[in-house]
Structures are given as C-alpha cells and as structure tokens.
Enzyme design. Structure first.
Site, mmCIF file in Angstrom:
data_model
loop_
_atom_site.group_PDB
_atom_site.id
_atom_site.type_symbol
_atom_site.label_atom_id
_atom_site.label_comp_id
_atom_site.label_asym_id
_atom_site.label_seq_id
_atom_site.Cartn_x
_atom_site.Cartn_y
_atom_site.Cartn_z
ATOM 1 N N THR A 172 8.156 -8.681 62.074
ATOM 2 C CA THR A 172 7.318 -8.579 63.239
ATOM 3 C C THR A 172 7.456 -8.367 64.516
ATOM 4 O O THR A 172 6.973 -8.001 65.427
ATOM 5 C CB THR A 172 6.395 -9.938 63.189
ATOM 6 O OG1 THR A 172 7.311 -11.001 63.544
ATOM 7 C CG2 THR A 172 5.727 -10.171 61.791
ATOM 8 N N THR A 176 11.584 -16.511 67.029
ATOM 9 C CA THR A 176 11.313 -17.822 66.789
ATOM 10 C C THR A 176 12.330 -18.657 67.441
ATOM 11 O O THR A 176 13.559 -18.282 67.059
ATOM 12 C CB THR A 176 11.258 -18.127 65.212
ATOM 13 O OG1 THR A 176 10.298 -17.400 64.632
ATOM 14 C CG2 THR A 176 10.774 -19.671 64.804
ATOM 15 N N HIS A 562 -4.209 8.494 -19.522
ATOM 16 C CA HIS A 562 -2.969 7.706 -19.204
ATOM 17 C C HIS A 562 -2.767 6.537 -19.944
ATOM 18 O O HIS A 562 -2.781 5.266 -19.655
ATOM 19 C CB HIS A 562 -3.286 6.967 -17.586
ATOM 20 C CG HIS A 562 -3.023 7.894 -16.620
ATOM 21 N ND1 HIS A 562 -3.941 8.526 -15.822
ATOM 22 C CD2 HIS A 562 -1.906 8.644 -15.953
ATOM 23 C CE1 HIS A 562 -3.419 9.335 -14.892
ATOM 24 N NE2 HIS A 562 -2.202 9.376 -15.102
ATOM 25 N N ASN A 563 -2.395 6.969 -21.310
ATOM 26 C CA ASN A 563 -2.582 6.095 -22.434
ATOM 27 C C ASN A 563 -1.014 6.112 -22.956
ATOM 28 O O ASN A 563 -0.019 6.662 -22.157
ATOM 29 C CB ASN A 563 -3.356 6.421 -23.537
ATOM 30 C CG ASN A 563 -3.013 7.983 -23.745
ATOM 31 O OD1 ASN A 563 -2.218 8.218 -23.811
ATOM 32 N ND2 ASN A 563 -4.332 8.648 -24.126
ATOM 33 N N ARG A 565 0.487 7.483 -25.209
ATOM 34 C CA ARG A 565 1.205 8.774 -25.410
ATOM 35 C C ARG A 565 1.911 9.094 -24.139
ATOM 36 O O ARG A 565 2.758 9.814 -24.203
ATOM 37 C CB ARG A 565 0.174 9.759 -25.949
ATOM 38 C CG ARG A 565 -0.073 9.380 -27.382
ATOM 39 C CD ARG A 565 -1.170 10.414 -28.052
ATOM 40 N NE ARG A 565 -1.420 9.992 -29.677
ATOM 41 C CZ ARG A 565 -0.650 10.434 -30.635
ATOM 42 N NH1 ARG A 565 0.355 11.093 -30.437
ATOM 43 N NH2 ARG A 565 -0.795 10.034 -31.950
ATOM 44 N N HIS A 602 5.877 3.292 -16.793
ATOM 45 C CA HIS A 602 5.401 3.651 -15.398
ATOM 46 C C HIS A 602 3.987 3.461 -15.258
ATOM 47 O O HIS A 602 3.450 3.389 -14.320
ATOM 48 C CB HIS A 602 6.039 4.993 -15.118
ATOM 49 C CG HIS A 602 5.192 6.124 -15.606
ATOM 50 N ND1 HIS A 602 5.150 6.531 -16.776
ATOM 51 C CD2 HIS A 602 4.233 7.026 -15.058
ATOM 52 C CE1 HIS A 602 4.425 7.467 -17.118
ATOM 53 N NE2 HIS A 602 3.774 7.633 -15.967
ATOM 54 N N ASP A 603 3.051 3.848 -16.348
ATOM 55 C CA ASP A 603 1.712 3.719 -16.122
ATOM 56 C C ASP A 603 1.078 2.593 -17.044
ATOM 57 O O ASP A 603 -0.152 2.552 -17.203
ATOM 58 C CB ASP A 603 1.151 5.152 -16.666
ATOM 59 C CG ASP A 603 1.004 6.103 -15.474
ATOM 60 O OD1 ASP A 603 0.832 5.663 -14.333
ATOM 61 O OD2 ASP A 603 0.949 7.326 -15.811
ATOM 62 N N ASP A 723 6.572 12.989 -15.004
ATOM 63 C CA ASP A 723 4.994 12.385 -14.889
ATOM 64 C C ASP A 723 4.045 13.777 -15.194
ATOM 65 O O ASP A 723 2.899 13.563 -15.708
ATOM 66 C CB ASP A 723 4.517 11.598 -13.705
ATOM 67 C CG ASP A 723 3.619 10.602 -13.848
ATOM 68 O OD1 ASP A 723 3.194 10.443 -14.909
ATOM 69 O OD2 ASP A 723 3.196 10.127 -12.815
HETATM 70 ZN ZN LIG Z 1 1.867 8.709 -15.314
#
Ligand SMILES: [Zn+2]
Length: 857
Positions: A172, A176, A562-563, A565, A602-603, A723
């Site tokens: 400033t 002081t 998906h059986n 077989r 797998h299935d 698959d």
């Molecule tokens: Zn499969």
C-alpha cells in the site's frame, strides 16, 4: 423560595457529595451525548476536563453502536466499522483495521476484512471484498502472532518487533510505525484481531491507550460474537438439515447408487450455500478382466501410468453430475466425461481421488498447480471463484467419488465449517453407498440362491443307476458296490465300452453327432479324455469322471440348439483342434485337460435365449452378472459342479494346478461371449503373422509358449472356433440354429410383448439366408481363415464354412429374386395405374398409393 446565592449552592453541594456526583455525571453525559448526536464526528469539546471523560465517551459510543446494531442488524462489519472509527478517535490513532480468523484445510489463517479505518473514511472503501483479501498464516505478521498467542500487544516500534511483516506496507505504500493489537475472543476461539496503527501526536501508544483499547473492544467483541453465534447457528441448522434429509433419502432408496446420491444431493442443495457443485463418480473396478489385460501384456497398449486411488484403482470418472444453483436451477449429467471437461480439467478432482484430501481453495483460477478454467464455463457466463473439493469415501475406505463445491453464496471463501458440513454430507453419501452395496450383495445372494435351487430342482447330478449305464461294474466285475472295485479294473472295463475313435470320426473336423445317441455321446466324451491321456496322468477316478460327464450332459436343457449335442460338439472340436489341428504343442497336458473339459461345459444350463433376452426380461441371471451374463452363468455352474468332490475330476491336483484349471475355465468359457470376440481378433491376427515369419516350428512354439498371454489369446480364439463350428458342419445342422433363434423371437413376442430382431423373427424367415451370409462374412470367415493360415491342418473347417456360405447365398439370391419380381410387378402396376390416371385425368390418387403398399406386403 428566594434567590439562591452561589455560596449556598456550593455549601449544599459540599454537604451532599452523593447528589453532587450524580448531578455532574448526568449533566456532563447529556452534554457529551448532545455533542455526539449533533455531530456525526462526535467532537467532544476540548474544554471538558472531567477526569473520566473517556468513560462518558465510551458509554456514548456504546449507545450509538447499540442503536446502529439495531438498525444494521445484518452487517456486523458495518457496526464494527463505526466502532473502529470511534476507536481511532479515542486513541488518537491514525487508522484501525480488523482481520478475521478462520481455518481452511485444517490450517488457521487471518484475513483482512476492514482496512485503513480512519475517523472519516467510508465503510465501502474500508471493507475488503472476498476476492481482494490479504491472508496471513499465523506465523507471519503481528495479526497472525496475536491470533496465535491470543494476547494483546503494544508495539512501540514495529522495526524492533520480529513478528512484524512489512508485506502490507509494501503493497500500500503506507508506513507502519507503532501499533496496538488485540484478539477478539469467543471462549478459546479467536474470532478476529483488531489493530490501531500509528499514534498521532506521540511516538507510541500509552498504557492508558491500552486500557481504552481493550475496554472499547469489549463492545466490538459483543458484535462479533453475536455475528459468529448467528453464523454457527446457521451452520448447525444446515448441518442438521443435511443430516436429516440425507438420512431420510438414504433409507428411502436402497436400489441404485446414482439415484440415491442424486436424491440426497438434490434434497439438501439449499443448505450447501454454494452456487454450483458437481459429483464425479469413480469406476470401482479393481482388477481388469483378463481379456482387457491382454493388449497390455502383449505390449500393444501402454500400461496405465496415471494417478491411482489409494487402493490402487485407475482414476476414471465415469459420470459427472453437475448441479447448478445460481440463476435458473439445473442438473446436468455427463456420462463418460472427457478429461478436458471443465469439472475435471483443473486436475483437482483427480488429485482428491488420488490422495483423499479435502481441498479448500480460494480464488482457484489464480492457482498455479491446478489449472481451473479462467473464463466462463458455459453460456451463462458463470465463473469459478472459490472451490471446496472432497472425497466420498465408503466404509471400506475406498474413494468412490469426488464432490466439488463452487463459490460460496456470500462470496466469501469456504471455511472450516463449510468443510465440516460438506464432509458430513460426503460421509453420509459414502455410508449410503455401503448400504446399497449390502443391498446389492443381498440381492446377489438371493439370485444365487434362486439359481442354486433351480440347479437342485433340476436334480442334475447323475444317479448311481445312470453311472451303471456307462460304467458296467456290476455286470462285468460282478460287484454290487463300486467302492469294492479296483480302479485299474474300472478303467479297463470302462474303456472296453467306449466307442472306437475311428468309427465315430472323433478326430475329424467333419465329425457329426446326428447318427449318435445322446447317451452314446457321454461315452464319446469319456473317450476324449483317454485319448489325451489325462485320466491316468492326473489320477482321475473313473467313477468321478463318469459321474461328471453324465452330469454335464444332464446340465444341458432340452432346447433346440444349445443342448448337450452342442456342448459335446464344442468339446469334440476343441479335442480335434488340439490333436488333428496340432495346436496341442503349445499347451501342457493339464491345460489341454482343462480346455477340453471347459469346452464340454461351456453352455451348460443354457436357456435358449441370448444375453440381450436375459437383460430385457430381468431374469435372476441378469441381476447376478453385469456382462457376459450367460457365459458367467455357465462358468459358475461348471465351477459349482467341481465343488462337489464326487464330481470333481480335478480332485487329485495340487492347489496350484487346480487354480490353473479354474483360471482356464474362466478364460475359455467367458471367451465364448461373441461380444469379446471383436476384442481379441487383431491380437490373434498379429500372433498368426508373427508365427508365419518364424523359420522353424520350434521357434514358433517357443514364441507362443513363453508368453502365457499369447497362449490365452489362442485358447480364447480356439473356443470361438469351436463354438461356431456348427456353421462349418453339414448343412442340416446350420438350419437348427435358426430354429432356436426363432424360438427366442417367439418368447420375446409373447412374454415380453416386444418385436424381435429380424434374425429371431420367424415371420421374417425369408430374410434369414441373407443374415447368415452376413454372419459368415463378418464374424466366422476371419476365425477359420486365420486358423487355416496358422495351422494348415485346420483348413477343413474353412472349406466347410465356404460350402455353407454358398448354400445360404443361393437361398438369399432366390429370395432376392422373388422380391425383385414382386417389386417389378408392383412397379408395373403403378405405371399402369399412372397411365390409367393420366388417361382418366382423375384427381384422387391417394387411396391408390395405400393399396399398392399393401400389395407389396
Ligand atoms: Zn456354445
């Protein structure tokens, strides 16, 4: 009563000292007050020499301040300003100042609030705006020192005081020389430090000045305390409101984390006292899926080197919820926010997520470490000023998100109370999260229980009689109980009954199950394990092997495709790829054992519907697994079987071997999710490229086998090849696949009342050939082409595929031809109509158009 003489008056006064005292007190006070109220500057006559003048002035000051307090109830700063003006006058000080004390980030500090107050200065000029305040830590400057020691200080010469800092003077240009400073206390807490600077007409403040100073400031302290109590009250009420409402909402909503957060944050928004806040939600994934690790392990993708949460997660904000409270209220949800989004670009939320610190920053855009957006963040022109950011931590101490609050409503910086309030809130949010966690877990348990029950109800475990139908110890060994038989004998009699591999084409890619019964396929499955020599090597009890194989067969439902077989075919193809396809050379016997076993399972327990159907119908399976829903179920199911010792074909492996097997089960079964196939395509292709360049077979084997990830990528691709192998097989099998899709389509139409996609819609079966050609071209061809390139022994699969493509293509062409003829007919008719119309010159043709469309359908 006559005229009263001066003597009489004097005498009376002397004889009545009490009266005299009271009289002069009253008299003088009225005069003094009269002066004060006449002149705003409260000039007191220099002629007044009453020794206790200052007391009078003080009381006058009190009265005035009390009045202004009533008038200016809201602004303690304004009242304090007046008090400081009077104080400057009383002390003959050049100017007065006030610094407020507060804490941020756990560190106390003083900040300028009223600066350079003189007897004539204006409040507006002396009040420091929040964005212009000067702050000191407590170890810098006299104000800080006073706040730290909590003691008043008279400094006759600042140059001789080691605590003095000339920082403000330099700023400033003011010099002081001497000063008086005192803390304003509330209990043990310092609320502010008041300073009187530079005594006028003297070199320093006197002992008497000190007394006046401290007395006068009693009044200032009342004002400040009152203000602080008010503030604390509002803090407390905000805190309790937040607690109450959060608690309310937490218990109300026990389902979804985001919904829950949102409900709480929206309800308490008014108590948060800020202009805007945002919540960044962190990805909680600790470990990547194995298939996402592959590109890193193969060196195709740089490993993540960025910041991590304390528990080791990569810092990924998957969603930002932005609450706008200034102006028109609004909530913005930003899913998968880019790194340069204004809420993230500063780096502060990431820093908070990394370290778990509470960060309270004022004038954030000026910060050098964090790069906040300096200009407006959106079209409203809103700017970031002060920021308070803190982690949301659940009870497990994991950071689940980061809450960031912007711009306190009154423009001041966030203080420790704001820190506490928001911490309360974030703690609540974190806690509520655990609540939903627990709920989700409960739900999972529930679903798992349902599935387990379903499994039990199915009673799939092969019975003693069923085992006897394959393992004929009673007839052949003349034994009643299997336990009495010798393992060697059991192996011998079992092998005698298993089909001859050559007779059933077990080693052939063109193997067909059509002429073999489902029961016979169990025996074929058992034969596979003997062919790869794992039964003796890994000490698999044949009774257990038989029970497991039979149980796997029973685990498959009687659905069209998906059986059992299909399950068997995938296992047989895996076996053929390993043996005839010569892929075994990359794998150990144990790995081959696991791969073939996993392929058979797998299935297992497939329901004939795909993942999308599971999600659409919110089946218990969808609740349990987020992605690869069915595959994860097949995996869990297979693992559950192995948990039963009488079904555990891996029971004689050591712990490490068993863990390897379980890992391979995971990789192979999850890999059958076609959604993942696209992730591994290029990785596989690069492997094939690399092996093609190798000079010798040994070199290629070494290249693959020295890297477990390469082995996994090939293994996963083998599963896809297995698959999808039906599409490489005789023509009749391919048609069965279509049938099952149509069955799911029927379910969608009747149960879910939704329109199935064309491939699953039997009403659109004419379009199927075209879809199949597309499937072959976009998905299957790559797999078998690359495998044929990898190992030429696998070429028969590619040939089978190409043959089927021709079949589908010709059907598709026939359909196209049919459609073409129909379209031509329509066109012809249209033209005839047009000609007719032209001839008739008729105006209405609208209905004609409609009927034409109908004709086409
Ligand atoms: Zn499969």
């Amino acid at each position: 009563m006559g005229e009263i003489s001066q003597d009489a008056v004097e005498k009376y006064l002397e004889e009545n000292p009490q009266f005299t005292k009271e009289y002069f007190y009253k008299k003088l006070r009225v005069e003094a007050l009269g002066e004060i109220f006449k002149n705003s500057q409260a000039m007191v006559k220099a002629s007044v020499t009453f020794p206790e003048l200052t007391q009078v002035e003080e009381s006058a000051l009190c009265l005035e301040l009390l009045r202004s307090m009533q008038e200016e109830a809201s602004s303690a700063e304004l009242v304090t300003h007046r008090a400081l003006q009077r104080l400057a006058q009383l002390l003959q000080a050049d100017r007065c100042s006030m610094f407020v004390c507060r804490a941020r980030n756990g560190t106390p500090e003083v900040a300028s609030r009223l600066l350079d107050v003189t007897t004539t200065s204006k409040f507006e000029d002396n009040l420091v705006a929040p964005d212009r305040e000067v702050m000191f830590p407590l170890d810098t400057g006299i104000a800080g020192w006073v706040a730290h020691t909590k003691k008043s200080l008279n400094v006759p010469d600042v140059k001789k005081n080691s605590h003095f800092s000339d920082f403000m003077d330099k700023m400033t240009g003011y010099i002081t020389r001497n000063l008086l400073a005192t803390p304003i206390m509330m209990g043990k807490e310092v609320l502010a430090v008041v300073m009187a600077v530079n005594k006028v007409n003297a070199s320093e403040f006197s002992k008497q000045d000190e007394e006046v100073f401290s007395k006068c400031l009693n009044f200032v302290s009342v004002i400040l305390r009152l203000q602080h109590i008010n503030y604390l009250y509002s803090v407390e009420s905000r805190r309790s409101q937040i607690l109450m409402w959060s608690a309310n909402k937490v218990f109300e909503e026990l389902t979804d984390v985001e919904r829950q957060f949102h409900k709480v944050l929206y309800t308490v928004r008014t108590y948060l006292n800020c202009e805007r806040y945002s919540i960044g939600l962190l990805d909680m994934t600790k470990e990547k899926e194995f298939f996402d690790e592959w590109p890193i392990k193969l060196g195709e993708v740089e490993p993540y080197k960025g910041p991590k949460t304390p528990d080791g997660r990569e810092i990924i904000f998957y969603k930002i919820i932005d609450y706008i409270l200034h102006g028109k209220e609004e909530i913005k949800v930003i899913p998968i926010p880019p790194a340069d989004h204004w809420t993230l670009i500063s780096g502060l939320p990431t820093y908070v997520a990394e370290n778990g610190f509470i960060c309270n920053m004022l004038n954030a855009p000026a910060d050098e470490y964090f790069t906040f957006q300096k200009g407006p963040v959106d079209e409203t022109g809103w700017l970031i000023k002060n920021v308070l950011s803190l982690p949301i931590v659940n009870k497990k101490e994991d950071i689940v998100g980061v809450a960031t609050f912007y711009n306190r409503k009154d423009g001041k910086p966030f203080d420790e109370h704001d820190e506490h309030i928001t911490e309360t809130l974030t703690q609540f949010l974190g806690w509520s999260l655990l609540n939903t966690d627990a709920y989700e877990k409960m739900n999972k348990l529930e679903s798992r229980k349902d599935i387990a029950q379903e499994m039990l109800m199915n009673q799939i475990k092969a019975s003693a009689d069923e085992i006897k139908s394959v393992l004929k110890f009673k007839e052949k060994l003349n034994m009643d109980v299997i336990e009495d038989c010798e393992e060697k004998q059991l192996v011998t009699i079992l092998k005698e009954d298993l089909p001859d591999p050559k007779a059933v084409d077990l080693y052939e890619f063109h193997f067909s199950d059509l002429s073999i019964t489902e029961h016979e396929l169990i025996k074929c499955g058992l034969r596979v394990f003997f062919e790869i020599n794992v039964v003796e090597k890994f000490k698999v009890p044949v009774e257990v092997l038989t029970r497991w194989m039979y149980t796997v067969r029973k685990g498959y439902r009687s659905i069209t495709y998906h059986n059992w077989r299909h399950g068997f075919n995938v296992g047989q193809t895996m076996f053929t790829l390993l043996t005839t396809g010569r892929l075994k050379k990359y794998y150990t016997d144990l790995e081959a054992f696991a791969m073939v076993a996993a392929a058979f399972c797998h299935d297992i327990d497939h329901r004939g519907t795909n993942n999308l159907y599971q999600m659409k119908s919110t089946s218990p399976l969808a609740k349990l697994h987020g992605t690869s829903i069915l595959e994860r179920h097949h995996l869990e199911y297979s693992k559950t079987l192995l948990q039963d010792e009488s079904l555990n074909i891996f029971q004689n492996l050591n712990k490490r071997q068993f863990e390897t097997v379980i890992h391979l089960f995971e990789v192979t079964i999850i890999a059958t999710d076609l959604a993942l196939y696209f992730k591994k395509r290029t990785m596989f292709q690069k492997l094939v490229d690399a092996c093609e360049q190798m000079q010798t077979e040994e070199e290629a084997i070494k290249y693959v086998t020295t890297d477990p990830t390469r082995k996994e990528v090939i293994m996963a691709m083998m599963m896809t090849a297995c698959d999808l192998s039906a599409i490489t097989k005789p023509w009749e099998v391919a048609l069965l696949v279509a049938n099952e899709f149509w069955e799911q389509g029927d379910l969608e139409r009747t149960v879910l009342q939704q329109q199935p996609i064309p491939m699953m819609d039997r009403n659109k079966k004419d379009e199927l050939p075209k879809l199949q050609v597309g499937f072959i071209d976009f998905v299957c061809t790559f797999v078998y082409k690359e495998f044929s390139r990898f190992h030429k022994e696998i070429t028969p699969m590619l040939n089978g595929l190409q043959n089927n493509r021709m079949e589908w293509k010709s059907l598709a062409d026939k359909y196209d031809e049919k459609v073409k003829i129909m379209e031509e007919e329509v066109k012809k008719q249209e033209e005839e109509n047009m000609n007719g119309k032209a001839a008739q010159d008729s105006g209405d043709g609208g209905d004609d158009k409609k009927s034409k469309t109908c004709l086409m359908l």
